[in-house]
Design a protein around this motif. Structure first.
Motif, short mmCIF file in Angstrom:
data_model
loop_
_atom_site.label_atom_id
_atom_site.label_comp_id
_atom_site.label_asym_id
_atom_site.label_seq_id
_atom_site.Cartn_x
_atom_site.Cartn_y
_atom_site.Cartn_z
N ILE A 159 -0.68 12.59 -4.48
CA ILE A 159 -0.79 11.14 -4.24
C ILE A 159 -0.58 10.38 -5.55
N LEU A 160 -1.23 10.85 -6.60
CA LEU A 160 -1.09 10.18 -7.90
C LEU A 160 0.33 10.27 -8.42
N ALA A 161 1.01 11.36 -8.13
CA ALA A 161 2.38 11.54 -8.62
C ALA A 161 3.36 10.61 -7.91
N HIS A 162 3.12 10.31 -6.63
CA HIS A 162 4.10 9.56 -5.85
C HIS A 162 3.70 8.10 -5.60
N ALA A 163 2.45 7.75 -5.84
CA ALA A 163 1.99 6.40 -5.51
C ALA A 163 2.64 5.36 -6.42
N ASN A 186 12.01 16.64 13.77
CA ASN A 186 12.27 16.49 12.34
C ASN A 186 11.45 17.46 11.49
N PHE A 187 10.37 17.97 12.05
CA PHE A 187 9.44 18.78 11.27
C PHE A 187 9.64 20.26 11.56
N LYS A 188 9.75 21.04 10.49
CA LYS A 188 9.84 22.49 10.65
C LYS A 188 8.48 23.07 11.00
N LYS A 189 7.42 22.42 10.49
CA LYS A 189 6.08 22.93 10.75
C LYS A 189 5.11 21.76 10.84
N LEU A 190 4.20 21.85 11.79
CA LEU A 190 3.15 20.86 11.97
C LEU A 190 1.81 21.57 12.06
N PRO A 191 0.72 20.93 11.61
CA PRO A 191 0.59 19.58 11.06
C PRO A 191 1.33 19.42 9.73
N ALA A 192 1.61 18.16 9.37
CA ALA A 192 2.31 17.86 8.12
C ALA A 192 1.73 16.60 7.51
N ILE A 193 1.74 16.56 6.18
CA ILE A 193 1.26 15.38 5.45
C ILE A 193 2.43 14.76 4.71
N LEU A 194 2.60 13.45 4.88
CA LEU A 194 3.67 12.71 4.22
C LEU A 194 3.07 11.58 3.39
N ILE A 195 3.77 11.23 2.33
CA ILE A 195 3.39 10.07 1.52
C ILE A 195 4.52 9.04 1.60
N LYS A 229 0.82 -1.21 0.00
CA LYS A 229 0.00 0.00 0.00
C LYS A 229 0.85 1.26 0.00
N ASP A 230 0.37 2.26 -0.73
CA ASP A 230 0.88 3.62 -0.56
C ASP A 230 0.15 4.22 0.64
N VAL A 231 0.89 4.87 1.51
CA VAL A 231 0.30 5.38 2.75
C VAL A 231 0.42 6.89 2.80
N VAL A 232 -0.71 7.56 3.01
CA VAL A 232 -0.75 9.01 3.20
C VAL A 232 -0.95 9.25 4.69
N ALA A 233 0.01 9.92 5.31
CA ALA A 233 -0.01 10.08 6.77
C ALA A 233 -0.07 11.55 7.16
N PRO A 240 5.53 5.78 -0.16
CA PRO A 240 5.19 4.93 -1.31
C PRO A 240 5.29 3.45 -0.97
N ALA A 241 4.49 2.65 -1.64
CA ALA A 241 4.51 1.20 -1.44
C ALA A 241 5.90 0.66 -1.75
N ALA A 242 6.32 -0.33 -0.95
CA ALA A 242 7.60 -1.04 -1.10
C ALA A 242 8.78 -0.15 -0.76
N GLU A 243 8.93 0.99 -1.41
CA GLU A 243 10.09 1.84 -1.15
C GLU A 243 9.83 2.74 0.05
N LYS A 244 10.26 2.29 1.22
CA LYS A 244 9.96 3.02 2.45
C LYS A 244 11.18 3.77 3.00
N LYS A 245 12.19 3.96 2.19
CA LYS A 245 13.41 4.58 2.71
C LYS A 245 13.17 6.05 3.08
N GLN A 246 12.46 6.76 2.24
CA GLN A 246 12.29 8.19 2.48
C GLN A 246 10.90 8.62 2.04
N PRO A 247 10.09 9.16 2.95
CA PRO A 247 8.76 9.63 2.55
C PRO A 247 8.85 10.98 1.85
N TYR A 248 7.76 11.34 1.22
CA TYR A 248 7.66 12.66 0.60
C TYR A 248 6.89 13.58 1.54
N LEU A 249 7.52 14.68 1.94
CA LEU A 249 6.86 15.68 2.78
C LEU A 249 6.19 16.69 1.85
#
Length: 490
Positions: A467-471, A433-442, A378-382, A444-453
């Motif tokens: 989501i469509l660009a990074h999923a 780790n966050f300069k500003k909160l709230p924050a949304i991260l994506i 799954k791609d996860v939007v957090a 991607p499925a399988a590749e969990k090394k680095q999320p997209y902020l």
């Protein structure tokens, strides 16, 4: 006898060949069959070539009940990414084109056949005698049994539904016969128990309140293996994207005293250190190359190590001194010293889990966050919330709106979660780790090394577009026209 099996395998390969699929044909072909048994193969791996005749032999025997598929690594880069396939050979069950479970049993024809016969049979078989109970538990690493001479129809319906959903991962059964329930040693009926042979644990599900299907399913998944997971040669694949250190234990599983010692020690470590680490154990002889890479002399076992596993390699290792007695107290002291020397912050804050959530936006707490984002299918939007209540409410509404739009279009490959970072500790994800909160991260499925902020000033269209660009799962989602004048699909 050897000649006979050699003849059988050569004969089978001549008359029957499992389907060889690729990125373009894999999912569409799986849609044609209710049950698919898939072998992820790499022709350059000798073990794959050794297993192929056995896979074909079972396919010949079971071809009328199950579709058999070979997915070669060189023609399936997209599917490998989507389903997190990093080790060869690997075996998977798909129900139509939906991933169901990974087969982790022995790699031989008899075990393949035994497993497939079980998952293709009644998901809730009746155990009609004490002998049935004994044989059923002897043949499984873990199993769930509902026992009672008078079982409520609603409870049975929920139990059967969970069994149908999870039978590819763990066997279920029902025991109504008095001899069968007596063999289980039950004092009160009805009872719902999970038997786990790896560490000889019996876990009871509380039936004192109304049973909800989601609660029962979650309980089974959380307890079907020890909290420190048993792993074989896929150890690197399973931990490759986790940013935490791993506590590894290697043991001669044929020696009861060694196995009992390891279980006692690992249970103590998990209880004390929780989500600060990942935990795995394995037979010391099953993955000898890893043991050698870690640098064990092999003089004594069990042996323990704290290691960082990154991208399939041991990038950092700390061995428990072999001259010291590997008692639970000594191991706990050693881990505490390691944490102090490496400045690992103790991660232990967590809200209470929330059961039976309706979704499609799910609240996660504590270590649930890690379990959610490391799902390779799954791609996860957090959404990570903290700070200003007005900002939190705005971002929450944004996530709820987008999650509902994905649900409307029946997109199940993208999940939406949120967590309050003021109330929960997450390994590898400190608030600093966050300069500003709230924050949304994506993630991607399988590749969990680095999320997209994602950028802060998102609206519904921009979030859907991101989501469509990074999923990695390539969801067939169309942005509704009410959010933009056009419609977009990746």
């Amino acid at each position: 006898m050897i000649f006979f099996f050699s003849f059988l395998f050569s004969y089978v390969s001549a008359i029957y060949e499992p389907l060889n699929l690729d990125d373009e044909t894999f999912e569409s072909q799986l849609m044609q069959s209710p049950v698919n048994f898939v072998m992820a193969s790499n022709s350059n791996v000798s073990f794959c070539q050794e297993i192929l005749p056995k896979f074909r032999a079972v396919a010949e025997m079971m071809k009328d009940r199950c579709q058999f598929v070979i997915l070669e690594n060189d023609v399936s880069p997209k599917m490998r990414q989507k389903y997190g396939i990093f080790a060869y050979p690997s075996f998977f069950v798909f129900r139509y084109s939906n991933y169901s479970a990974e087969y982790k049993g022995e790699r031989d024809a008899s075990h393949f056949l035994e497993y497939l016969k079980r998952i293709l049979a009644d998901p809730v078989p009746e155990l009609d005698s004490a002998r049935d109970v004994h044989d059923f538990l002897e043949e499984t690493d873990s199993a769930v049994i509902l026992a009672g001479d008078s079982i409520d129809d609603n409870l049975y319906s929920i139990f059967k539904s969970v069994a149908q959903n999870l039978t590819d991962r763990i066997p279920f059964a029902i025991a109504r016969n008095p001899d069968a329930t007596q063999q289980l040693g039950l004092e009160e009926l009805p009872a719902l128990r999970l038997h786990r042979s790896q560490d000889r644990k019996i876990i009871d599900f509380p039936l004192a309140f109304d049973v909800k299907e989601n609660d029962l399913r979650k309980w089974v998944l959380e307890n079907m293996v020890p909290r420190y997971a048993a792993r074989d040669a896929v150890i690197f694949r399973d931990l490759a994207f986790d940013q935490r250190y791993s506590i590894l234990a290697f043991v001669d599983t044929s020696r009861k005293s060694s196995l009992d010692s390891m279980h006692s020690t690992m249970d103590r470590l998990v209880t004390e250190f929780g989500s600060n680490f990942t935990y795995v154990y394995s037979d010391i002889y099953d993955i000898g190359t890893i043991v050698l890479q870690l640098g064990f002399s092999g003089a004594r076992e069990p042996v323990y190590c704290i290691a960082m596993l990154t991208g399939g390699e041991v990038t950092e290792k700390h061995l428990f001194p072999e001259r010291r007695t590997a008692s639970p107290d000594n191991l706990a002291k050693w881990v505490r010293q390691f944490m102090n020397s490496t400045n690992i912050k103790q991660m232990n804050r967590s809200e209470d889990p929330i059961h039976d959530q309706k979704g499609p936006l799910y609240k996660v707490v504590g270590i649930e966050f890690m379990n959610a984002i490391y799902n390779p299918q799954k791609d996860v939007v957090a959404l990570i919330i903290s700070g200003n209540e007005k900002d939190k409410a705005r971002k929450m509404k944004l996530m709820e709106t987008v999650a509902h739009e994905f649900k409307k279009q029946r997109i199940t490959s993208v999940s939406f979660i949120w967590m309050d970072i003021d109330l929960n500790d997450v390994p590898g994800l400190p608030k600093s780790n966050f300069k500003k909160l709230p924050a949304i991260l994506i993630f991607p499925a399988a590749e969990k090394k680095q999320p997209y902020l994602l950028q802060d000033d998102l609206d519904e269209f921009l979030l859907m577009n991101s989501i469509l660009a990074h999923a990695k799962t390539r969801p067939k989602f169309k942005i509704p026209g009410k959010y933009d004048s056009g419609s977009l699909e990746l």
